[in-house]
Design a protein around this motif. Sequence first.
Motif, short mmCIF file in Angstrom:
data_model
loop_
_atom_site.label_atom_id
_atom_site.label_comp_id
_atom_site.label_asym_id
_atom_site.label_seq_id
_atom_site.Cartn_x
_atom_site.Cartn_y
_atom_site.Cartn_z
N THR A 255 -3.87 16.95 0.70
CA THR A 255 -4.41 14.79 1.04
C THR A 255 -3.46 13.99 0.98
N LEU A 256 -3.16 12.87 1.90
CA LEU A 256 -2.74 11.85 0.87
C LEU A 256 -2.77 10.96 0.26
N VAL A 257 -2.02 9.92 -0.21
CA VAL A 257 -2.43 8.73 -1.16
C VAL A 257 -1.87 8.00 -0.83
N TYR A 258 -2.54 7.05 0.25
CA TYR A 258 -1.43 5.67 1.22
C TYR A 258 -0.83 4.85 -0.19
N ALA A 259 -0.05 4.19 0.42
CA ALA A 259 0.89 3.24 -0.52
C ALA A 259 1.43 2.32 0.97
N SER A 260 0.55 1.13 0.26
CA SER A 260 0.70 0.16 1.71
C SER A 260 2.73 -0.59 1.21
N SER A 261 3.02 -0.95 -0.02
CA SER A 261 4.34 -1.18 0.10
C SER A 261 5.54 0.60 0.25
N GLN A 262 5.25 1.11 1.25
CA GLN A 262 5.72 1.91 1.59
C GLN A 262 5.51 2.16 3.42
N ASP A 263 5.12 1.52 3.60
CA ASP A 263 4.21 1.61 5.15
C ASP A 263 4.91 0.67 6.15
N VAL A 264 6.59 1.05 6.00
CA VAL A 264 6.94 0.58 7.42
C VAL A 264 7.61 1.32 8.31
N SER A 265 8.01 0.31 9.17
CA SER A 265 8.40 0.74 10.69
C SER A 265 9.07 1.87 10.22
N ALA A 266 10.08 2.48 11.52
CA ALA A 266 11.67 2.72 11.44
C ALA A 266 12.39 2.23 11.51
#
Length: 142
Positions: A77-88
């Motif tokens: 199961t994923l653990v979301y990390a907003s600091s790593q949520d970027v586009s290509a």
Amino acid sequence: MSKTNSGLVTYTKAQIGLPYWYGTFGQTASETLYTAKKKQYPSYYTASDFSSQYGKRVHDCVGLIKGYLWSSSTTATLVYASSQDVSASGMYSKATTKGGISSFPMKAGQLVFKSSSSGIHHVGVFGGDGYVYEAKGHATAL
């Protein structure tokens, strides 16, 4: 858990054959996820086969890398990390070493980016075996 280049390759190869869903990063496909993504990105959710993919792990190109970063295994199961949520393009801008294909280090786990006149729009993972693994579009499984 420490993340490594070889771990990224292992994760990426474990996803081969699984569906591409735009805007996803390793979630399990479901009617709820489909409804949310179709509302968010209507032009990417026009095919008629989404329901046949429920229960499978799904990614888009940059989601393949995020899925690895946010999971402890190829199926966890994923653990979301907003600091790593970027586009290509956001991932490319964060890269500390950049260069053209002529200077590519040929090291497994390196990210390979595609660009056009509008900028960076796609990312894949070099497997160290002469192949780049990528999530390319709904009609093409990884």
